[in-house]
Scaffold this active site. Sequence first.
Site, PDB file in Angstrom:
ATOM      1  N   GLU A 285      41.381  33.405  36.362  1.00  0.00           N
ATOM      2  CA  GLU A 285      42.240  34.399  35.711  1.00  0.00           C
ATOM      3  C   GLU A 285      41.477  35.685  35.412  1.00  0.00           C
ATOM      4  O   GLU A 285      42.034  36.774  35.417  1.00  0.00           O
ATOM      5  CB  GLU A 285      42.817  33.826  34.412  1.00  0.00           C
ATOM      6  CG  GLU A 285      43.705  32.608  34.610  1.00  0.00           C
ATOM      7  CD  GLU A 285      44.842  32.860  35.598  1.00  0.00           C
ATOM      8  OE1 GLU A 285      45.334  33.995  35.691  1.00  0.00           O
ATOM      9  OE2 GLU A 285      45.237  31.895  36.289  1.00  0.00           O
TER      10      GLU A 285
ATOM     11  N   HIS B 142      54.624  28.474  31.109  1.00  0.00           N
ATOM     12  CA  HIS B 142      53.502  27.543  31.313  1.00  0.00           C
ATOM     13  C   HIS B 142      53.702  26.206  30.613  1.00  0.00           C
ATOM     14  O   HIS B 142      53.128  25.208  31.017  1.00  0.00           O
ATOM     15  CB  HIS B 142      52.196  28.209  30.870  1.00  0.00           C
ATOM     16  CG  HIS B 142      51.926  29.480  31.618  1.00  0.00           C
ATOM     17  ND1 HIS B 142      52.634  30.645  31.370  1.00  0.00           N
ATOM     18  CD2 HIS B 142      51.064  29.767  32.620  1.00  0.00           C
ATOM     19  CE1 HIS B 142      52.212  31.591  32.192  1.00  0.00           C
ATOM     20  NE2 HIS B 142      51.261  31.093  32.951  1.00  0.00           N
TER      21      HIS B 142
ATOM     22  N   HIS C  13      42.913  36.760  42.425  1.00  0.00           N
ATOM     23  CA  HIS C  13      42.925  35.337  42.800  1.00  0.00           C
ATOM     24  C   HIS C  13      42.676  35.187  44.311  1.00  0.00           C
ATOM     25  O   HIS C  13      41.882  34.357  44.745  1.00  0.00           O
ATOM     26  CB  HIS C  13      44.286  34.707  42.488  1.00  0.00           C
ATOM     27  CG  HIS C  13      44.563  34.486  41.034  1.00  0.00           C
ATOM     28  ND1 HIS C  13      43.749  33.748  40.209  1.00  0.00           N
ATOM     29  CD2 HIS C  13      45.597  34.891  40.247  1.00  0.00           C
ATOM     30  CE1 HIS C  13      44.268  33.710  38.990  1.00  0.00           C
ATOM     31  NE2 HIS C  13      45.386  34.408  38.990  1.00  0.00           N
TER      32      HIS C  13
ATOM     33  N   HIS D  63      57.960  34.006  38.699  1.00  0.00           N
ATOM     34  CA  HIS D  63      56.674  34.122  38.005  1.00  0.00           C
ATOM     35  C   HIS D  63      55.575  34.401  39.037  1.00  0.00           C
ATOM     36  O   HIS D  63      55.382  33.620  39.966  1.00  0.00           O
ATOM     37  CB  HIS D  63      56.378  32.836  37.226  1.00  0.00           C
ATOM     38  CG  HIS D  63      55.222  32.981  36.297  1.00  0.00           C
ATOM     39  ND1 HIS D  63      55.373  33.416  35.000  1.00  0.00           N
ATOM     40  CD2 HIS D  63      53.894  32.817  36.492  1.00  0.00           C
ATOM     41  CE1 HIS D  63      54.183  33.488  34.429  1.00  0.00           C
ATOM     42  NE2 HIS D  63      53.271  33.133  35.308  1.00  0.00           N
ATOM     43  N   ALA D  64      54.864  35.535  38.884  1.00  0.00           N
ATOM     44  CA  ALA D  64      53.888  35.960  39.897  1.00  0.00           C
ATOM     45  C   ALA D  64      52.812  34.893  40.094  1.00  0.00           C
ATOM     46  O   ALA D  64      52.303  34.336  39.126  1.00  0.00           O
ATOM     47  CB  ALA D  64      53.236  37.277  39.472  1.00  0.00           C
TER      48      ALA D  64
ATOM     49  N   TYR E 250      43.684  31.345  30.049  1.00  0.00           N
ATOM     50  CA  TYR E 250      43.977  32.768  29.848  1.00  0.00           C
ATOM     51  C   TYR E 250      43.207  33.302  28.638  1.00  0.00           C
ATOM     52  O   TYR E 250      42.757  34.441  28.627  1.00  0.00           O
ATOM     53  CB  TYR E 250      45.477  32.996  29.654  1.00  0.00           C
ATOM     54  CG  TYR E 250      46.289  32.580  30.861  1.00  0.00           C
ATOM     55  CD1 TYR E 250      46.402  33.404  31.983  1.00  0.00           C
ATOM     56  CD2 TYR E 250      46.924  31.340  30.897  1.00  0.00           C
ATOM     57  CE1 TYR E 250      47.133  33.014  33.092  1.00  0.00           C
ATOM     58  CE2 TYR E 250      47.659  30.937  32.006  1.00  0.00           C
ATOM     59  CZ  TYR E 250      47.758  31.777  33.105  1.00  0.00           C
ATOM     60  OH  TYR E 250      48.467  31.384  34.199  1.00  0.00           O
TER      61      TYR E 250
ATOM     62  N   HIS F   9      45.748  41.845  39.556  1.00  0.00           N
ATOM     63  CA  HIS F   9      45.383  40.536  38.997  1.00  0.00           C
ATOM     64  C   HIS F   9      45.588  39.432  40.046  1.00  0.00           C
ATOM     65  O   HIS F   9      44.698  38.620  40.305  1.00  0.00           O
ATOM     66  CB  HIS F   9      46.231  40.248  37.753  1.00  0.00           C
ATOM     67  CG  HIS F   9      46.055  38.861  37.217  1.00  0.00           C
ATOM     68  ND1 HIS F   9      45.155  38.540  36.234  1.00  0.00           N
ATOM     69  CD2 HIS F   9      46.651  37.696  37.559  1.00  0.00           C
ATOM     70  CE1 HIS F   9      45.209  37.231  35.993  1.00  0.00           C
ATOM     71  NE2 HIS F   9      46.118  36.709  36.783  1.00  0.00           N
ATOM     72  N   GLU F  10      46.774  39.415  40.658  1.00  0.00           N
ATOM     73  CA  GLU F  10      47.064  38.365  41.654  1.00  0.00           C
ATOM     74  C   GLU F  10      46.158  38.510  42.882  1.00  0.00           C
ATOM     75  O   GLU F  10      45.708  37.522  43.453  1.00  0.00           O
ATOM     76  CB  GLU F  10      48.544  38.409  42.066  1.00  0.00           C
ATOM     77  CG  GLU F  10      49.522  38.084  40.941  1.00  0.00           C
ATOM     78  CD  GLU F  10      49.308  36.721  40.288  1.00  0.00           C
ATOM     79  OE1 GLU F  10      48.853  35.789  40.966  1.00  0.00           O
ATOM     80  OE2 GLU F  10      49.575  36.587  39.078  1.00  0.00           O
TER      81      GLU F  10
END
Length: 650
Positions: A411, A513, A387, A353-354, A523, A383-384
């Site tokens: 997020e 999750h 963060h 899971h990324a 999210y 997206h990552e």
Amino acid sequence: MSKVKTMLKIGGGAVLLAAIVAVFVVATQGRDPDLEVLEQEGREYIMHLDKMAGVRKNKASLAEWAYTSNITKENEERRIQVQLELSKQEKQAWSETKMYRWQDFQDFTLRRMFKKYSQLGVAALPDDKYKLLMQCVSGMESNYATSKICDFKNNTKCDLSLEPEITEIFSKSQDPEELKHAWVEWHRAAGASVRQNFTQYVQLDNEAAKLNGFKDVADWWLSEYEVPDFEQQLAKLWEDVKPLYQQLHAYVRKRLRDKYGEHIVSAKGPIPAHLLGNMWAQTWNNIESFTRPYPDKKEIDITKTMRDQNFTALKMFQMSDEFFRSLNLTAMPEKFWQNSIIEKPTDREIVCHASAWDFYDGEDFRIKQCTTVDYEYFQTTHHEMGHIQYFLQYKDQPVIFRDGANPGFHEAVGDTIALSVSSPKHLRRVGLVSGDAEDEQTEINQLYKMGIDKIVFLPFAYVLDLFRYGVFRGTTTPDDYNCHYWRLRDELQGVEPPVNRTEEDFDAAAKYHVSADVEYARYYVSFIIQFQFHRALCQLAGEYVPEDLTKKLVDCDIYQSFNAGNALSNMLKMGSSKPWPDAMEALTGQRAMKADGLLEYFRPLREWLQAENQRTGEHIGWEPSKMQYCTQEQLAALDAKAKPEPVQES
């Protein structure tokens, strides 16, 4: 610790006497010099505490990384051991922190640090229960990461993992039986087997919540958003978006019915969850190819272009890094490139899971992701990296403020960037799309593609935590887990299970999750506020002008705009040092979550869908599912709960 400091903490007669004197002093001459001394003491104490917390978080993250990047019994035990040791230290610090009268301090930032440090989290549990809770979550997470199913076409081949094999079945297969098989088997392997673990986790987590001064975990999770009516705000946002979702749902149901026939997809019911291209029916991108509004418009296969251009995982990360640098934001540090895992290793099990990681030392930041070269991962990578950019921007804040302004902000940042990255304008700029600018039909196709990602996700995200709030509050008992979960998905999301379900099943835990104890409202919030952020950044970049049809929100790409980058940086640098409405206002001028940005972005799609659904006479909304997922008794109990109490005659 000096004698003075001990005296100034609460406890013993000396402090009581000082407090009585202080009251008189304040009454007679305003600001109390003793309180100023106390406040200075508090400041020195909290700065030291914060420094030590950074060291602890660094150790915890390293142990966690070691386990999730190499799932072995030894690494799991080492991780739990480290967590136990650190929780003892945290508990000690917590008991000291509680002795300060910080509520009277003048300095807002200092009060905020004390407030955050006076919550201990799950470490408030007694050691044996804390260890048990860690084992429950660890057990669920490793079950999820290592679950395998058998191949539909070859039942002796039983080594299919969620990533990449099962995910690929959902993205490619159009055989309802194969999809049903994969769905049922995954939910059995990843969901049903952890029901006991989950029930125990709920009980222990609720105990921890009470020790931190909350009624239950639902109350605790909601407190993170620092506004009293947060749950009502979530409900209001859903009411605002629901009409758009219903139009999209009706349109997709018709296209699926045309494809699979009315015996599989009904005209007025929910959509079977296994036919939407994703294990959880949370985004529907994979059915785009045969449901899009204008099928004759040549679809650009970006994944194919990426492969033709010999893209690698590394190149995707480098392009993302370049995007952030083009906004005058921070480049990825050297350690990021050395320590990140960006492809699935072949020699060990890892949590695929990324995820993005902050090691709280101001220099070590990493991503762990099993990248495959495709367009979806191209967006996930941005997206990552969002963060990581957030981590980099607030790395000079005190450790306790190194966090998003609220859980949804973290997020939203990467997704906001991805909105620009996925715009046709940007894809042309980076050579992934060639040809002319969009005509109206291509634009509707593009908006549809975004809609079956962004709009359809909202009810799924809303359901996942509505379900868990009920579980933590005790209104959903273990006997009703699956019934209540599907009731919500049926009512709010308009999807149904492909086969009947019972309480032998536990389908919620087949979502990462839920098994990994990660709150999910973040999210939902993110998918709303990213459009508020995007709109504000696009205006700053001169890419969006309201009511100007040549500068529509859907066409905006903030690439290379220092204006937009600097404004974003100002918000990110704040971390969680101020309540989130302050951070939102810094970028958008708005202090509330509003769906207006999202509705503006999708306005052309909504108009098109309404006209199309009218043209085909499609039923808007859905009747309750005919699939069984609750017993008659469960249904009767739910109906009784839903009915208002009869009013007693006086």
